[in-house]
Design a protein around this motif. Structure first.
Motif, PDB file in Angstrom:
ATOM      1  N   ASN A   1       0.825  -1.221   0.000  1.00 18.59           N
ATOM      2  CA  ASN A   1       0.000   0.000   0.000  1.00 18.59           C
ATOM      3  C   ASN A   1       0.852   1.259   0.000  1.00 18.59           C
ATOM      4  O   ASN A   1       0.687   2.154  -0.821  1.00 18.59           O
ATOM      5  CB  ASN A   1      -0.907   0.012   1.232  1.00 18.59           C
ATOM      6  N   SER A   2       1.765   1.319   0.969  1.00 17.20           N
ATOM      7  CA  SER A   2       2.575   2.524   1.114  1.00 17.20           C
ATOM      8  C   SER A   2       3.594   2.653  -0.017  1.00 17.20           C
ATOM      9  O   SER A   2       3.872   3.757  -0.489  1.00 17.20           O
ATOM     10  CB  SER A   2       3.286   2.519   2.475  1.00 17.20           C
ATOM     11  N   LEU A   3       4.149   1.524  -0.466  1.00 17.94           N
ATOM     12  CA  LEU A   3       5.099   1.585  -1.576  1.00 17.94           C
ATOM     13  C   LEU A   3       4.416   2.069  -2.849  1.00 17.94           C
ATOM     14  O   LEU A   3       5.033   2.740  -3.674  1.00 17.94           O
ATOM     15  CB  LEU A   3       5.717   0.201  -1.817  1.00 17.94           C
ATOM     16  N   SER A   4       3.125   1.756  -2.991  1.00 16.83           N
ATOM     17  CA  SER A   4       2.402   2.216  -4.180  1.00 16.83           C
ATOM     18  C   SER A   4       2.319   3.734  -4.207  1.00 16.83           C
ATOM     19  O   SER A   4       2.341   4.348  -5.282  1.00 16.83           O
ATOM     20  CB  SER A   4       1.001   1.604  -4.214  1.00 16.83           C
ATOM     21  N   SER A   5       2.239   4.364  -3.029  1.00 18.92           N
ATOM     22  CA  SER A   5       2.193   5.826  -2.978  1.00 18.92           C
ATOM     23  C   SER A   5       3.495   6.431  -3.488  1.00 18.92           C
ATOM     24  O   SER A   5       3.500   7.492  -4.115  1.00 18.92           O
ATOM     25  CB  SER A   5       1.925   6.299  -1.546  1.00 18.92           C
ATOM     26  N   VAL A   6       4.596   5.720  -3.208  1.00 16.98           N
ATOM     27  CA  VAL A   6       5.901   6.190  -3.681  1.00 16.98           C
ATOM     28  C   VAL A   6       6.001   6.046  -5.188  1.00 16.98           C
ATOM     29  O   VAL A   6       6.334   6.992  -5.914  1.00 16.98           O
ATOM     30  CB  VAL A   6       7.033   5.401  -2.989  1.00 16.98           C
ATOM     31  N   PHE A   7       5.691   4.840  -5.694  1.00 16.24           N
ATOM     32  CA  PHE A   7       5.866   4.582  -7.123  1.00 16.24           C
ATOM     33  C   PHE A   7       4.806   5.275  -7.971  1.00 16.24           C
ATOM     34  O   PHE A   7       5.077   5.667  -9.108  1.00 16.24           O
ATOM     35  CB  PHE A   7       5.857   3.077  -7.383  1.00 16.24           C
ATOM     36  N   SER A   8       3.584   5.405  -7.437  1.00 15.76           N
ATOM     37  CA  SER A   8       2.539   6.055  -8.235  1.00 15.76           C
ATOM     38  C   SER A   8       2.893   7.512  -8.487  1.00 15.76           C
ATOM     39  O   SER A   8       2.605   8.053  -9.567  1.00 15.76           O
ATOM     40  CB  SER A   8       1.183   5.955  -7.523  1.00 15.76           C
ATOM     41  N   GLY A   9       3.524   8.158  -7.493  1.00 13.84           N
ATOM     42  CA  GLY A   9       3.940   9.546  -7.694  1.00 13.84           C
ATOM     43  C   GLY A   9       4.982   9.672  -8.787  1.00 13.84           C
ATOM     44  O   GLY A   9       4.889  10.537  -9.661  1.00 13.84           O
ATOM     45  N   LEU A  10       5.975   8.773  -8.774  1.00 15.92           N
ATOM     46  CA  LEU A  10       7.039   8.823  -9.779  1.00 15.92           C
ATOM     47  C   LEU A  10       6.512   8.470 -11.165  1.00 15.92           C
ATOM     48  O   LEU A  10       6.809   9.152 -12.146  1.00 15.92           O
ATOM     49  CB  LEU A  10       8.165   7.853  -9.384  1.00 15.92           C
ATOM     50  N   ILE A  11       5.707   7.382 -11.235  1.00 14.20           N
ATOM     51  CA  ILE A  11       5.172   6.955 -12.531  1.00 14.20           C
ATOM     52  C   ILE A  11       4.177   7.994 -13.063  1.00 14.20           C
ATOM     53  O   ILE A  11       4.179   8.326 -14.246  1.00 14.20           O
ATOM     54  CB  ILE A  11       4.502   5.571 -12.417  1.00 14.20           C
ATOM     55  N   GLY A  12       3.314   8.490 -12.152  1.00 11.53           N
ATOM     56  CA  GLY A  12       2.349   9.503 -12.561  1.00 11.53           C
ATOM     57  C   GLY A  12       3.033  10.765 -13.077  1.00 11.53           C
ATOM     58  O   GLY A  12       2.569  11.381 -14.044  1.00 11.53           O
ATOM     59  N   TYR A  13       4.148  11.131 -12.446  1.00 10.98           N
ATOM     60  CA  TYR A  13       4.928  12.292 -12.885  1.00 10.98           C
ATOM     61  C   TYR A  13       5.397  12.096 -14.327  1.00 10.98           C
ATOM     62  O   TYR A  13       5.334  13.008 -15.149  1.00 10.98           O
ATOM     63  CB  TYR A  13       6.131  12.469 -11.954  1.00 10.98           C
ATOM     64  N   GLY A  14       5.844  10.862 -14.634  1.00 16.43           N
ATOM     65  CA  GLY A  14       6.308  10.572 -15.996  1.00 16.43           C
ATOM     66  C   GLY A  14       5.160  10.521 -16.993  1.00 16.43           C
ATOM     67  O   GLY A  14       5.262  11.074 -18.097  1.00 16.43           O
ATOM     68  N   ILE A  15       4.060   9.868 -16.617  1.00 18.62           N
ATOM     69  CA  ILE A  15       2.924   9.729 -17.533  1.00 18.62           C
ATOM     70  C   ILE A  15       2.306  11.082 -17.860  1.00 18.62           C
ATOM     71  O   ILE A  15       1.834  11.302 -18.976  1.00 18.62           O
ATOM     72  CB  ILE A  15       1.870   8.776 -16.928  1.00 18.62           C
ATOM     73  N   TYR A  16       2.350  12.000 -16.917  1.00 17.27           N
ATOM     74  CA  TYR A  16       1.770  13.325 -17.149  1.00 17.27           C
ATOM     75  C   TYR A  16       2.485  14.050 -18.294  1.00 17.27           C
ATOM     76  O   TYR A  16       1.909  14.941 -18.928  1.00 17.27           O
ATOM     77  CB  TYR A  16       1.853  14.156 -15.864  1.00 17.27           C
ATOM     78  N   HIS A  17       3.737  13.633 -18.559  1.00 21.03           N
ATOM     79  CA  HIS A  17       4.504  14.270 -19.622  1.00 21.03           C
ATOM     80  C   HIS A  17       4.238  13.652 -20.991  1.00 21.03           C
ATOM     81  O   HIS A  17       4.831  14.080 -21.984  1.00 21.03           O
ATOM     82  CB  HIS A  17       6.005  14.196 -19.308  1.00 21.03           C
ATOM     83  N   ILE A  18       3.391  12.619 -21.049  1.00 25.78           N
ATOM     84  CA  ILE A  18       3.049  12.031 -22.350  1.00 25.78           C
ATOM     85  C   ILE A  18       2.104  12.973 -23.090  1.00 25.78           C
ATOM     86  O   ILE A  18       1.031  13.321 -22.579  1.00 25.78           O
ATOM     87  CB  ILE A  18       2.379  10.649 -22.178  1.00 25.78           C
TER      88      ILE A  18
END
Length: 391
Positions: free
Chosen positions: A130-147
């Motif tokens: 659960n908590s690790l997803s908060s870490v990775f979702s922020g990083l992945i979401g940051y990248g996807i937002y640039h698509i």
């Protein structure tokens, strides 16, 4: 299980992340429609909780969970095809049905592999997803937002997370065992050792037979309902904070990209609390309920800080503390898996726990009113009187 739990929680967060990527505008959501879209997931979860419990009892545990996980991934990717409020509600409902097996199934697997003294720590290890997803979702979401493509970035969010989840579902189908009896990665001697270790639990082994007497015993046990009420009350704030966390952070004044990044420290805080509380409960006898009470007091303190403080730093610190209550969830599951004898009874109590889990998460988003965005600070009659008449 840790990676699977991380992916399924990350998938649930995609709706919250998509709000700052434009899904509300693109689907023309207004009023309380977003709240209902968030709650609809748990209506599906609630609808499937009892049938899923029967599936977990009657069929091989590992294979059932893996197939449901694959279905979950497909439905998640289908969110990208949502055109309006109605289609979003349909996908959220069916996503809830697919997810209903994961947490109770993982808790049952833990009870089939580990002694009672080992279970809180093991529950905590996979719950850390659960908590690790908060870490990775922020990083992945940051990248996807640039698509920048013909597809909106929030659609790519659902598609990419759906593909990742499907791939891991295939890994589960290949490697997740039903029980120590048929685990391919241990020898016959080790299987006997694993089964012998569990005899000390006096909790029974996996059986495909539905014991009606155990269902009745579970429903008449007051401890079942104590755990269920705890699950209800803690998941009311969980449902609200999960659905609106991105909007709350954005309301603090952060940009879209910084909102993604500010979710990372929150995930780290929860990760540390989950590990420390579950480890302590494995080492300290009869301390699980006390630890659960302690983390809830910390969360209440965080909520008070958000409500009363005006500086962004204090509000952000309060938001991090408010999420700490989630570290009590693996301890409540460990209470059930390590103290309830009989597989059918254990599955029934877990079903009651997750039924109330759904109810709390349905109620939570409904307490966030669109007219109060972005602060969502409810005006009570007392505070309204102070505004009108400070004297």
């Amino acid at each position: 299980m840790l990676v699977a739990y991380m992916l399924q929680f990350l998938d649930k967060q995609t709706l919250s992340s998509s709000t700052i990527m434009g899904i509300i505008t693109d689907l023309k959501l207004h009023g309380s429609q977003y709240s209902w879209a968030s709650s609809c997931f748990y209506f599906g979860y609630l609808f499937a909780t009892y049938p899923v419990s029967l599936i977990l009892i009657k069929f091989p545990l590992g294979k059932s969970l893996s197939i449901m996980f694959l279905i979950w991934a497909i439905i998640l990717a289908c969110h990208a095809a949502a055109k309006n409020f109605a289609t979003l509600m349909v996908t959220r409902f069916f996503l809830g049905i697919a997810e209903a097996s994961i947490s109770p199934g993982f808790s049952l697997i833990t009870s089939l592999w580990y002694r009672t003294s080992e279970q809180p720590w093991r529950h905590g290890l996979w719950f850390c997803g659960n908590s690790l997803s908060s870490v990775f979702s922020g990083l992945i979401g940051y990248g996807i937002y640039h698509i920048h493509d013909s597809l909106a970035s929030w659609k790519w969010l659902f598609i990419i997370f759906g593909i990742l989840t499907f791939v891991w579902g295939l890994v589960l189908l290949w490697r997740l065992p039903d029980s120590p009896r048929n685990a391919k990665f241990i020898s016959e001697k080790e299987k006997k050792i694993a089964m012998h270790r569990l005899r000390a639990n006096q909790a029974g082994f996996k059986s495909n037979k539905l014991e009606l007497s155990q269902i009745k015993e579970a429903l008449l046990d007051y401890k079942t309902w104590l755990v269920a009420v705890y699950s209800l009350t803690t998941n009311i704030p969980n449902g609200g904070s999960l659905a609106f966390s991105s909007l709350i952070l954005e309301g603090f004044g952060f940009s879209v990209l910084n909102t993604f990044l500010m979710g990372i420290p929150m995930g780290i805080v929860i990760f540390l609390f989950v590990l420390s509380t579950t480890y302590l409960s494995s080492k300290l006898p009869n301390a699980r309920c006390l630890i659960i009470a302690a983390v809830n007091v910390i969360s209440i303190t965080g909520a008070v800080v958000i409500y009363t403080c005006d500086t962004i730093g204090a509000k952000y610190a309060g938001l991090c503390l408010m999420q700490v209550f989630s570290s009590g969830m693996p301890l409540s599951m460990a209470l059930v898996s390590s103290n309830i004898g009989g597989f059918t009874k254990r599955a029934t109590v877990i079903t009651c726990l997750f039924t109330c889990y759904c109810a709390g998460n349905i109620i939570g988003p409904q307490l966030f009113f669109a007219r109060e965005a972005p602060r969502y600070k409810v005006i009570t009659p007392i505070s309204l009187k102070l505004v009108i008449d400070p004297g």
